[in-house]
Write a protein that holds these residues in place. Structure first.
Motif: not given
Length: 93
Positions: A28-38, A9-23
């Motif tokens: 919903s499916n909103d990404k993090d405002i500052l660190t998401g891949a917007n 449950r490393q960085f990719e988990f944090v990046q994929q599910l916490w930052i880029n998948y806000g559910n």
């Protein structure tokens, strides 16, 4: 920076599910405002007081603020390892 207890449950988990998948945070499916891949077409909802009468604030057309250029993995010894080191039960060489 993220400190994880499990390599699975490393960085990719944090990046994929916490930052880029806000559910996980009921966004919903909103990404993090500052660190998401917007990409400039994304939006984020800033919740208001659930008991209040004001509607939520919707941020639209969010650009990418942060670009990941690389990453590092740093390993921190477990509590058991630290205890063994303090008791000189293992070699530090």
């Amino acid at each position: 920076m993220a400190i994880n207890a499990s390599i699975e449950r490393q960085f990719e988990f944090v990046q994929q599910l916490w930052i880029n998948y806000g559910n996980d945070f009921y966004q919903s499916n909103d990404k993090d405002i500052l660190t998401g891949a917007n990409d400039g077409t994304d939006q984020a909802v800033i919740q208001n007081d659930p008991e209040g009468e004001k509607p939520p604030f919707i941020c639209r057309n969010i650009p990418r603020f942060v670009t990941v250029r690389g990453g590092e993995y740093f390993f921190i010894p477990s509590m058991t390892a630290l205890k063994l080191l303090s008791e000189k039960a293992v070699s530090t060489i």
